[in-house]
Design a protein around this motif. Structure first.
Motif, PDB file in Angstrom:
ATOM      1  N   UNK A  57      48.987  52.161  13.010  1.00 55.44           N
ATOM      2  CA  UNK A  57      48.089  53.286  13.287  1.00 55.44           C
ATOM      3  C   UNK A  57      48.168  53.702  14.753  1.00 55.44           C
ATOM      4  N   UNK A  58      48.220  52.705  15.624  1.00 58.21           N
ATOM      5  CA  UNK A  58      48.307  52.990  17.059  1.00 58.21           C
ATOM      6  C   UNK A  58      49.595  53.700  17.423  1.00 58.21           C
ATOM      7  N   UNK A  59      50.696  53.269  16.826  1.00 61.69           N
ATOM      8  CA  UNK A  59      51.986  53.909  17.089  1.00 61.69           C
ATOM      9  C   UNK A  59      51.973  55.366  16.647  1.00 61.69           C
ATOM     10  N   UNK A  60      51.445  55.609  15.433  1.00 62.64           N
ATOM     11  CA  UNK A  60      51.382  56.979  14.929  1.00 62.64           C
ATOM     12  C   UNK A  60      50.548  57.875  15.821  1.00 62.64           C
ATOM     13  N   UNK A  61      49.387  57.361  16.266  1.00 67.47           N
ATOM     14  CA  UNK A  61      48.500  58.144  17.128  1.00 67.47           C
ATOM     15  C   UNK A  61      49.157  58.429  18.479  1.00 67.47           C
ATOM     16  N   UNK A  62      49.688  57.386  19.106  1.00 68.18           N
ATOM     17  CA  UNK A  62      50.225  57.541  20.463  1.00 68.18           C
ATOM     18  C   UNK A  62      51.428  58.477  20.489  1.00 68.18           C
ATOM     19  N   UNK A  63      52.386  58.265  19.574  1.00 63.30           N
ATOM     20  CA  UNK A  63      53.603  59.079  19.596  1.00 63.30           C
ATOM     21  C   UNK A  63      53.280  60.552  19.328  1.00 63.30           C
ATOM     22  N   UNK A  64      52.377  60.796  18.395  1.00 62.80           N
ATOM     23  CA  UNK A  64      52.015  62.183  18.108  1.00 62.80           C
ATOM     24  C   UNK A  64      51.280  62.816  19.280  1.00 62.80           C
ATOM     25  N   UNK A  65      50.321  62.078  19.869  1.00 61.70           N
ATOM     26  CA  UNK A  65      49.455  62.621  20.909  1.00 61.70           C
ATOM     27  C   UNK A  65      50.168  62.783  22.247  1.00 61.70           C
ATOM     28  N   UNK A  66      50.969  61.779  22.630  1.00 55.44           N
ATOM     29  CA  UNK A  66      51.499  61.755  23.992  1.00 55.44           C
ATOM     30  C   UNK A  66      53.011  61.981  24.096  1.00 55.44           C
ATOM     31  N   UNK A  67      53.714  61.952  22.974  1.00 59.74           N
ATOM     32  CA  UNK A  67      55.161  62.166  23.014  1.00 59.74           C
ATOM     33  C   UNK A  67      55.521  63.493  22.349  1.00 59.74           C
ATOM     34  N   UNK A  68      55.156  63.641  21.076  1.00 60.52           N
ATOM     35  CA  UNK A  68      55.541  64.842  20.329  1.00 60.52           C
ATOM     36  C   UNK A  68      54.820  66.082  20.841  1.00 60.52           C
ATOM     37  N   UNK A  69      53.514  65.967  21.141  1.00 63.24           N
ATOM     38  CA  UNK A  69      52.761  67.135  21.620  1.00 63.24           C
ATOM     39  C   UNK A  69      53.293  67.653  22.951  1.00 63.24           C
ATOM     40  N   UNK A  70      53.863  66.746  23.770  1.00 65.47           N
ATOM     41  CA  UNK A  70      54.414  67.146  25.066  1.00 65.47           C
ATOM     42  C   UNK A  70      55.863  67.602  24.960  1.00 65.47           C
TER      43      UNK A  70
ATOM     44  N   UNK B 102      58.349  68.868  21.787  1.00 66.40           N
ATOM     45  CA  UNK B 102      58.558  69.123  20.361  1.00 66.40           C
ATOM     46  C   UNK B 102      59.950  68.685  19.885  1.00 66.40           C
ATOM     47  N   UNK B 103      60.836  68.378  20.834  1.00 64.74           N
ATOM     48  CA  UNK B 103      62.190  67.941  20.469  1.00 64.74           C
ATOM     49  C   UNK B 103      62.138  66.691  19.595  1.00 64.74           C
ATOM     50  N   UNK B 104      61.084  65.887  19.800  1.00 62.94           N
ATOM     51  CA  UNK B 104      60.991  64.614  19.086  1.00 62.94           C
ATOM     52  C   UNK B 104      60.260  64.725  17.746  1.00 62.94           C
ATOM     53  N   UNK B 105      59.917  65.925  17.341  1.00 61.86           N
ATOM     54  CA  UNK B 105      59.156  66.100  16.096  1.00 61.86           C
ATOM     55  C   UNK B 105      59.901  65.554  14.884  1.00 61.86           C
ATOM     56  N   UNK B 106      61.187  65.890  14.783  1.00 58.90           N
ATOM     57  CA  UNK B 106      61.970  65.455  13.624  1.00 58.90           C
ATOM     58  C   UNK B 106      62.084  63.937  13.579  1.00 58.90           C
ATOM     59  N   UNK B 107      62.329  63.340  14.741  1.00 58.94           N
ATOM     60  CA  UNK B 107      62.459  61.883  14.783  1.00 58.94           C
ATOM     61  C   UNK B 107      61.121  61.212  14.477  1.00 58.94           C
ATOM     62  N   UNK B 108      60.036  61.854  14.889  1.00 57.70           N
ATOM     63  CA  UNK B 108      58.711  61.279  14.607  1.00 57.70           C
ATOM     64  C   UNK B 108      58.453  61.257  13.097  1.00 57.70           C
ATOM     65  N   UNK B 109      58.920  62.297  12.401  1.00 58.31           N
ATOM     66  CA  UNK B 109      58.762  62.321  10.939  1.00 58.31           C
ATOM     67  C   UNK B 109      59.525  61.154  10.302  1.00 58.31           C
ATOM     68  N   UNK B 110      60.720  60.875  10.836  1.00 57.33           N
ATOM     69  CA  UNK B 110      61.504  59.743  10.338  1.00 57.33           C
ATOM     70  C   UNK B 110      60.751  58.438  10.584  1.00 57.33           C
ATOM     71  N   UNK B 111      60.202  58.306  11.803  1.00 56.14           N
ATOM     72  CA  UNK B 111      59.470  57.084  12.162  1.00 56.14           C
ATOM     73  C   UNK B 111      58.228  56.904  11.294  1.00 56.14           C
TER      74      UNK B 111
END
Length: 472
Positions: A436-449, A451-460
């Motif tokens: 849960x923490x990984x999902x929250x952090x990556x979405x909030x502080x990585x993907x939101x800043x 968007x290049x990582x959006x596709x990889x976040x979906x994989x993760x």
């Protein structure tokens, strides 16, 4: 075979060793196509004999093997070539010769790259390709470069822009290239040792097989008809010692370097003899394998070997620019002993506690270090279970920056690697809060800043839900 020969020749004689070598190689050169299990048994026999008789036995057998291979190559005897290649590969797997000999052999084959060379390369890679990659990734890159250059020469002869027609099976060539790239990208899973191989390795460890490992051999040296004396030892050392002034100068330089390292060690608060010794070995290693072997040679008693990982990580963090040398060395140590892995985890947890007061370059190096250890599957994301990633109140600016760098480095990897890294913690009940923490952090502080990582976040995110644990 041993029982057959034991009654005819004394076990310690050179004649006995020569006869045994000839019998083994004749069996592989003139015999039918051998199974890998059969070849492994013979390789284990050779390794055991070398442990009992001496390193000269295996060295001379390797020289005879190289000669037999070249003879079979000239005759275009594909069955003998495959048998001898498998024997050479298993001699490497069981610790008779080091991977540098196999790499030298591969480079030689890649420069010719005829039909039989391609088949031989495939045999080696399928048998011990992942071991070679793990032993020396840099040499794997050199080999890949050599193969690619030769392939281009065959496709475009004499600088022509029109593809040629090399006398080689194109499909087999493509399969070889795909195999090489899969090994390079770690897409091929390391084959688990079958039970007989595991038992063989344990048996050889009891015989101290590490004492008979042949290092620094070249394929050309094995074929050299003018070999003299103990040619399997480093002949360069003997020739260098002929010049007394040069030797004295070398010793002076080494003494000065040692003194400088000790001064640096003192500045880095290496305040015990053990820590100073570890520091000097790590910082003066020619490569990670050289440092690895020297660290093993320390023979640290009791719990003193725990200092190795702590010093290693500290050296990594001190660098101005991140250096993968430290992750290669750490991975090799962890593969040797799980205690090194446990020590590394506790060491990283201690550093995570210091993030708010940590200098920027140390934080960056730590993030890259952890990302590399995750990518090599030496560690899993469970190493972050002590970190609170879902509570913004506990995420200071420095902590956010650190873990953002870490996850960006992970998400820059291939889809397959990202999937496998996150899958490793899927379906484990006690790691639910971490997921849960990984999902929250990556979405909030990585993907939101970014968007290049959006596709990889979906994989993760899908991988975190991959309860079946299916890997790509």
């Amino acid at each position: 075979m041993w029982k057959k020969l034991q009654g005819k020749y004394p076990a310690s004689s050179d004649t006995s060793s020569q006869i045994i070598s000839e019998e083994v190689l004749t069996f592989f050169s003139g015999g039918p196509r051998q199974t890998e299990q059969n070849v492994a048994g013979f390789a284990a026999f050779v390794a055991g004999m070398a442990c009992l008789v001496g390193i000269d036995f295996s060295a001379k057998l390797l020289a005879s093997l190289a000669k037999s291979f070249e003879d079979a190559y000239m005759k275009e005897d594909s069955i003998s070539l495959r048998n001898l290649t498998l024997l050479l590969s298993y001699l490497c797997i069981f610790g008779v010769c080091s991977s540098d000999l196999i790499y030298d052999f591969l480079i030689m084959l890649s420069k010719r790259l005829m039909e039989m060379d391609v088949s031989t390369i495939l045999t080696i890679l399928q048998c011990c390709g992942m071991k070679l990659r793990g032993d020396d990734p840099a040499s794997m890159k050199d080999f890949i470069s050599s193969v690619q250059n030769r392939v281009n020469e065959l496709k475009f002869p004499s600088g022509s822009t029109t593809p040629g027609q090399p006398k080689i099976n194109n499909k087999r060539m493509e399969f070889m290239l795909e195999t090489i790239i899969d090994i390079k990208n770690n897409k091929r899973r390391v084959k688990e040792d079958p039970v007989p191989h595991t038992r063989i390795k344990k048996w050889l460890q009891k015989l101290r097989v590490e004492d008979i490992l042949l290092r620094g051999l070249k394929w050309s040296k094995l074929l050299d008809p003018h070999k003299k004396g103990q040619w399997w030892l480093s002949g360069d050392v003997v020739s260098e010692t002929d010049n007394i002034k040069e030797v004295a100068s070398t010793i002076d330089r080494e003494v000065l370097e040692a003194q400088k390292l000790l001064q640096i060690a003192a500045a880095q608060r290496m305040n015990t003899d053990t820590r100073r010794a570890i520091f000097c070995i790590i910082m003066s290693g020619e490569d990670y394998m050289d440092a690895y072997e020297k660290l093993l040679g320390l023979g640290l008693p009791g719990k003193q070997d725990r200092e190795i990982m702590r010093v290693l990580v500290d050296c990594c963090l001190q660098e101005k620019v991140f250096n993968k040398y430290y992750t290669a060395l750490a991975s090799k140590l962890c593969s040797l002993d799980k205690n090194h892995k446990f020590t590394l985890q506790y060491c990283l947890w201690d550093h995570f506690k210091e993030l708010d007061s940590m200098e920027l370059h140390r934080s960056m190096n730590l993030a890259r270090f952890v990302a590399e250890m995750l990518a090599s599957f030496t560690l899993s994301l469970a190493v972050l279970k002590t970190v609170e990633l879902s509570d913004p109140k506990q995420l200071s600016a420095k902590r956010v920056m650190h873990f953002r760098m870490l996850f960006e480095a992970v998400l820059e990897l291939s889809d397959a690697l990202v999937w496998n890294i996150f899958t490793r913690i899927a379906g484990i009940p006690e790691l639910e809060s971490l997921r849960n923490g990984l999902g929250f952090f990556i979405k909030q502080y990585v993907v939101n800043d970014n968007k290049v990582f959006s596709a990889k976040f979906k994989v993760a995110r899908k991988a975190l839900e991959n309860v079946a644990g299916v890997l790509m």
